[in-house]
Scaffold this motif. Structure first.
Motif, PDB file in Angstrom:
ATOM      1  N   ILE A  44      -3.836   6.007   3.900  1.00  0.00           N
ATOM      2  CA  ILE A  44      -3.754   4.675   3.343  1.00  0.00           C
ATOM      3  C   ILE A  44      -4.008   3.526   4.244  1.00  0.00           C
ATOM      4  CG2 ILE A  44      -2.017   4.943   1.649  1.00  0.00           C
ATOM      5  CD1 ILE A  44       0.138   3.819   3.374  1.00  0.00           C
TER       6      ILE A  44
ATOM      7  N   GLU B   7       0.753  -1.394   0.088  1.00  0.00           N
ATOM      8  CA  GLU B   7       0.045  -0.103   0.046  1.00  0.00           C
ATOM      9  C   GLU B   7       0.818   1.275   0.043  1.00  0.00           C
ATOM     10  OE1 GLU B   7      -2.979  -0.118  -0.501  1.00  0.00           O
ATOM     11  OE2 GLU B   7      -3.112  -2.122  -0.827  1.00  0.00           O
TER      12      GLU B   7
ATOM     13  N   ARG C  28      -0.493   2.693  -3.406  1.00  0.00           N
ATOM     14  CA  ARG C  28      -1.480   3.764  -3.019  1.00  0.00           C
ATOM     15  C   ARG C  28      -1.036   4.884  -2.432  1.00  0.00           C
ATOM     16  NH1 ARG C  28      -3.567  -0.583  -5.142  1.00  0.00           N
ATOM     17  NH2 ARG C  28      -3.231  -1.559  -3.315  1.00  0.00           N
TER      18      ARG C  28
ATOM     19  N   THR D 149      -8.627   6.021  -0.164  1.00  0.00           N
ATOM     20  CA  THR D 149      -7.300   6.425   0.350  1.00  0.00           C
ATOM     21  C   THR D 149      -7.220   8.169   0.035  1.00  0.00           C
ATOM     22  OG1 THR D 149      -5.758   4.608  -0.121  1.00  0.00           O
ATOM     23  CG2 THR D 149      -4.783   6.754   0.040  1.00  0.00           C
TER      24      THR D 149
END
Length: 440
Positions: A374, A297, A301, A368
């Motif tokens: 996140i 992540e 992200r 997000t």
């Protein structure tokens, strides 16, 4: 009429002269005061009048200040007399010609060698959304590109170094040199899983270090708009994640009953391996899988979304091309699409499984940006991976944990309402908890 200067004279007394009366004399100068010049008297003094600056002697009041000559005029000092506070630069001297003395800086300026050092990390301006946190005052067009290349290089070096160290330790303990077999780095399934999870988990500090070194921003701005990991919010987001897993199991069972012949996947369910054989892999999975999920992540992200979002031009751009780019890149959708496509390519899924992974990446990416961090993506990713690794460990099928093939279309059909439930729940919780969505 009787005279006002005093009482009449007696028979043996000389004639009274008011001018010689000491009560009508001007006040004598005090100690240290120069005498009054001859022929000069204070205003209002004279025979028959008391000095306005000297009270009558019978009143008992103390005399006022004695008469003093006016002081000589003084020139103002060439520099202020007030000393500056401790630790600050002294006040510069002013030149009588209007220019500072030779070798000194103009008034109000600070020499270069005495200026305070510039801050090493500069956060984004207040009100910046998550996908544009990398666009601070230090932003240059080359920083995101250089940071991405440096991130890949550091990850490669650390991964290779960790593999070498792991191999040396493995040889020292077992006495043999392991040989890679396909995707497996080591012959033991549990050791192979552990080494892979550790190599992926080290990406989290690498991403934070790259953001601090190259982009000159807080290292944990990759995590949230508050430049840190919001742990309470991450734990709270696990509740919708558990609901996602439960709903996914129920819908999967229901769809399998309705469409029993819908391209089934032949799998061997296996059997329970027993608690003694399960406890070791379970503890290893519980310890390492959250770090592996968080690292993915942080990369997809966090870093990639903010890297693409940093190229949005300023809103006051006058060029027609830059205005169009600003309208497109100011939204998070280009960054979400690119990062989600790269997330799918980093896995080995095919067919409908690729569409399902892409939908998963788009959903957690949108959350997000919507929640400013996140944390929700880490919660769902970690819970999903824990279940994906725990089931093979419980049935003795850890040898196939890395197999990522296709899936029936029913998987995508059941995952759509589950992801919608998770997204709605997280947004509702974020509003109730007043989670920050932009930088403060």
């Amino acid at each position: 009429m009787a005279s006002q200067a005093g009482p009449p004279n007696g028979p043996n007394e000389p004639p009274h002269d008011p001018a010689q009366d000491p009560r009508n004399q001007p006040p004598q100068p005090g100690y240290g005061t120069p005498p009054m010049p001859q022929g000069q008297q204070l205003p209002g003094d004279g025979p028959g009048f008391w000095s306005p600056q000297q009270p009558p002697p019978w009143t008992g009041q103390p005399p006022q200040q004695p008469y003093q000559l006016p002081p000589y005029p003084q020139q103002p000092p060439p520099y202020p007399q007030q000393q500056p506070p401790y630790g600050q630069q002294p006040y510069p001297q002013q030149s009588p010609y209007g220019q500072p003395p030779y070798g000194q800086q103009p008034y109000g300026s600070v020499p270069y060698n005495m200026r305070p050092p510039e801050p090493r990390q500069v956060p984004a301006p207040p009100g910046t959304p998550f996908h544009q946190l990398a666009r601070n005052v230090r932003h240059k067009w080359w920083r995101p590109l250089l940071g991405t290349l440096m991130l890949a290089a550091i990850a490669f070096v650390l991964t290779a170094g960790l593999f070498v160290v792991w191999t040396i330790v493995h040889g020292a303990i077992t006495g043999d040199v392991p040989e890679s077999q396909g995707d497996n780095l080591f012959p033991n399934d549990l050791e192979n899983l552990a080494s892979t999870l550790v190599m992926l988990g080290i990406l989290t500090p690498v991403v934070a270090f790259t953001a601090w070194l190259i982009q000159r921003r807080p290292p944990w701005s990759v995590a949230s708009v508050l430049n840190r990991i919001r742990w309470k919010w991450l734990l709270l987001a696990c509740l919708p994640g558990l609901g996602y897993l439960a709903l996914s199991y129920l819908l999967g069972t229901l769809v399998e009953l309705v469409f029993p012949t819908a391209d089934p996947v032949q799998t061997d369910d296996g059997a329970w391996v027993g608690f003694a054989a399960f406890i070791g892999p379970a503890l290893l999975i519980l310890l390492l899988v959250p770090f592996q999920s968080a690292a993915e992540e942080f990369v997809f992200r966090g870093w990639l979304v903010q890297t693409i979002g940093a190229y949005a031009p300023r809103s006051d751009a006058r060029n027609a091309v830059t205005r169009v780019l600003w309208r497109v890149l100011r939204t998070p959708w280009p960054a979400l699409v690119v990062s989600s496509a790269l997330f799918v390519s980093a896995h080995g899924y095919t067919g409908w499984a690729m569409a399902d992974i892409f939908l998963f990446a788009m959903t957690v990416g949108w959350l997000t940006v919507r929640t400013g961090g996140i944390e929700a993506a880490i919660a769902l990713h970690a819970l999903n991976n824990l279940l994906a690794f725990m089931l093979p460990a419980a049935t003795g099928q850890l040898d196939g944990w890395a197999d990522q093939g296709g899936a029936p279309w029913t998987l995508l059909l059941t995952d759509i309402p589950c992801l919608a439930f998770f997204a709605v729940s997280v947004v509702w919780l974020a509003k109730r908890r007043r989670v920050a969505t932009v930088s403060q």
